[in-house]
Scaffold this active site. Structure first.
Site, PDB file in Angstrom:
ATOM      1  N   HIS A  91      -8.250 -69.347 -36.059  1.00 34.89           N
ATOM      2  CA  HIS A  91      -8.364 -68.553 -37.462  1.00 34.89           C
ATOM      3  C   HIS A  91      -8.908 -67.800 -37.500  1.00 34.89           C
ATOM      4  O   HIS A  91      -9.470 -67.322 -38.925  1.00 34.89           O
ATOM      5  CB  HIS A  91      -7.303 -68.828 -38.766  1.00 34.89           C
ATOM      6  CG  HIS A  91      -5.776 -69.823 -38.542  1.00 34.89           C
ATOM      7  ND1 HIS A  91      -4.726 -68.885 -38.657  1.00 34.89           N
ATOM      8  CD2 HIS A  91      -5.529 -71.039 -38.287  1.00 34.89           C
ATOM      9  CE1 HIS A  91      -3.656 -69.504 -38.720  1.00 34.89           C
ATOM     10  NE2 HIS A  91      -4.479 -70.998 -38.644  1.00 34.89           N
ATOM     11  N   SER A 125     -28.188 -47.092 -31.092  1.00 34.25           N
ATOM     12  CA  SER A 125     -28.313 -46.394 -31.838  1.00 34.25           C
ATOM     13  C   SER A 125     -28.611 -44.714 -32.492  1.00 34.25           C
ATOM     14  O   SER A 125     -30.304 -45.369 -31.961  1.00 34.25           O
ATOM     15  CB  SER A 125     -28.188 -46.336 -33.621  1.00 34.25           C
ATOM     16  OG  SER A 125     -27.759 -45.600 -34.991  1.00 34.25           O
ATOM     17  N   LYS A 154     -30.727 -51.386 -33.758  1.00 32.70           N
ATOM     18  CA  LYS A 154     -29.797 -52.154 -33.046  1.00 32.70           C
ATOM     19  C   LYS A 154     -29.940 -52.051 -31.832  1.00 32.70           C
ATOM     20  O   LYS A 154     -30.180 -50.724 -30.956  1.00 32.70           O
ATOM     21  CB  LYS A 154     -28.667 -50.763 -33.657  1.00 32.70           C
ATOM     22  CG  LYS A 154     -28.914 -50.244 -34.801  1.00 32.70           C
ATOM     23  CD  LYS A 154     -27.314 -51.358 -35.674  1.00 32.70           C
ATOM     24  CE  LYS A 154     -26.765 -51.136 -35.143  1.00 32.70           C
ATOM     25  NZ  LYS A 154     -25.449 -50.441 -35.329  1.00 32.70           N
ATOM     26  N   GLU A 158     -17.148 -53.450 -26.049  1.00 33.52           N
ATOM     27  CA  GLU A 158     -15.812 -52.132 -26.552  1.00 33.52           C
ATOM     28  C   GLU A 158     -15.435 -51.415 -26.139  1.00 33.52           C
ATOM     29  O   GLU A 158     -14.184 -50.932 -26.729  1.00 33.52           O
ATOM     30  CB  GLU A 158     -16.962 -51.886 -28.402  1.00 33.52           C
ATOM     31  CG  GLU A 158     -17.922 -52.519 -29.127  1.00 33.52           C
ATOM     32  CD  GLU A 158     -18.855 -51.855 -29.655  1.00 33.52           C
ATOM     33  OE1 GLU A 158     -19.080 -50.492 -30.001  1.00 33.52           O
ATOM     34  OE2 GLU A 158     -18.754 -52.355 -31.010  1.00 33.52           O
TER      35      GLU A 158
END
Length: 474
Positions: free
Chosen positions: A168, A289, A295, A302
């Site tokens: 979880h 970025s 970043k 992804e």
């Protein structure tokens, strides 16, 4: 060098059908009907099946040896043209079969028109797809093998590194980092098994089924199957030409692999955040970025996660296409290639990137082990009481009270005095202190599949055996 005849105007409008039609096809329909953007990649499979069929026609007495030899050699000339990108499409070309036959007739004249004797594009295309599928499965298994190899290598290199195991997304029990990483390898292992099973089950030849009723010209289908490397022949011609279950199964297998890659990517994305900082994704598999200079985004992962949805949509698409078709061949099935090829191509990209990510990622041992906390010892404390003769349900309840007491005081469970522990359960003794060692506790989980070093070593052995099997089959 073999001389190629110049194509005249009749060749430029070459069609495999049309004798009963008095009008040319509507341009919009002709464009919609053209499947070359998808099925051109089947050119080699179509040529292989055509060579075998020419030999089968000779065996059945419909071609003599000289004619068969000329057809086979001409098909190889056409193969050369495809490989060298010399093939030019004509406006009238509908599919790869039309192109190959048009080129064959240009080379051999009337003889080339005899190759299609008793054969339909219905049994021709499903045969081509099955020939392609064998190669696609082999290549997918090869990529899966490389990914499993990279996971095994990282797992061996970091054997003994501890981390929190999560359920979880909450800290649960201490485990070895290798145990977590190998959990993804075992999901991929099942994908390999699915693909291998599909390879065997789908290796049945449909050629010789004609358009719907079969072949009446004495074609030896058993010989043809052996010639093309199939284990058997289809048992019903109507089923054979309309069957795309093997395409559905392959896209399903691709979907399952992509789902497993997506879950691996999700774990890695979470673990690479500053909040966890368990791993570092290499710069070569990250991006920045356009606004924020600091970043480092895990775009590689992804994209793998996003591609999973695309591949699964192909599975839905082919299933809905088949759902609406009556028996035997229908032109709806032309879209099977679009779904199948896209699933294969996107999965191949995902697997290649996943291998690179795993091979190059840095594992931060200090951060992994710093994330361990004493509340994760609760289960081992319950097992401690079990070994003292306390029933597990009671032990679970007692440790729950210890956890609550520690939370109320803002201390670790290891800081609760022995006397107070004994007030909760008399079975507690001074030896409870030995259960505070994460490394010692992990080694107790030595049942098959557990997180002990002995168990992980066995997991590595199983995966290395799989690697050997896949290498032998490739």
């Amino acid at each position: 060098m073999t001389q190629r005849p110049q194509e005249n105007q009749s060749h430029n409008s070459y069609k495999l059908w049309g004798g009963r039609f008095s009008e040319k096809p509507n341009e919009a329909l002709q464009e919609l009907n053209n499947s070359l953007p998808q099925d051109a990649r089947l050119y080699a499979d179509d040529l292989d099946a055509s060579k075998a069929y020419a030999e089968a026609l000779m065996r059945a007495g419909h071609l003599n040896a000289t004619e068969c030899d000329k057809l086979v050699k001409s098909l190889e000339i056409i193969r050369y043209d495809w490989v060298e990108r010399l093939v030019k499409f004509e406006p009238s070309d509908e599919d790869v079969h039309t192109v190959n036959e048009r080129l064959l007739v240009a080379l051999t004249g009337e003889l080339g028109k005899r190759l299609h004797t008793g054969r339909s594009r219905n049994d021709q295309v499903v045969t081509d797809m099955k020939l392609w599928l064998r190669k696609a499965i082999r290549e997918t298994l090869s990529r899966l093998r490389l990914l499993i190899e990279s996971i095994v290598s990282q797992s061996e290199s970091h054997l003994g590194v501890l981390m929190p195991g999560y359920t979880h997304l909450q800290r649960a029990q201490p485990v070895q980092f290798s145990h977590w990483l190998l959990s993804h390898a075992f999901a991929l292992r099942e994908d390999c098994q699915r693909l291998a099973e599909l390879r065997e089950r789908s290796n049945v030849l449909p050629l010789g089924s004609g358009a719907v009723a079969g072949n009446p010209l004495g074609i030896d289908r058993i010989w043809l199957a052996e010639r093309l490397g199939f284990a058997a022949v289809t048992g019903n011609s109507m089923h054979a030409v309309g069957d795309r279950d093997f395409v559905v199964d392959f896209i399903y297998c691709c979907s399952m692999v992509s789902l497993h890659l997506s879950r691996l990517a999700e774990d890695l994305i979470i673990y690479s955040t500053k909040e966890f900082d368990f791993i570092k994704i290499a710069d070569s598999f990250s991006s920045g970025s356009s606004l924020m200079p600091q970043k480092r985004n895990p775009d590689s992962l992804e994209l793998i996660r996003g591609i999973s949805g695309l591949i699964t949509s192909n599975l839905t698409g082919i299933m809905m296409t088949i759902k609406g078709t009556p028996s035997t061949y229908n032109k709806d099935l032309q879209f099977d290639k679009q779904y199948c090829f896209q699933a294969f191509d996107k999965l191949s990209q995902s697997l290649d990137v996943a291998v690179g990510v795993i091979e190059t990622m840095q594992v931060r041992r200090d951060q992994l082990e710093a994330a361990l906390s004493s509340d994760m010892l609760a289960t081992d404390w319950a097992y401690y009481l079990v070994r003292k003769g306390v029933p597990f349900r009671e032990a679970h309840h007692h440790i729950g009270r210890v956890v609550t007491l520690a939370e109320q005081r803002g201390v670790d469970i290891t800081e609760v005095p022995l006397g107070e522990l004994q007030q909760i359960c008399a079975a507690f003794g001074a030896d409870i202190a030995s259960v505070a060692d994460y490394g010692y506790n992990v080694q107790q989980y030595d049942a098959i599949g557990g997180t002990s070093t002995a168990s992980i070593t066995e997991q590595l052995r199983l995966l290395k055996n799989l690697d050997k099997q896949l290498r032998q089959q490739s």
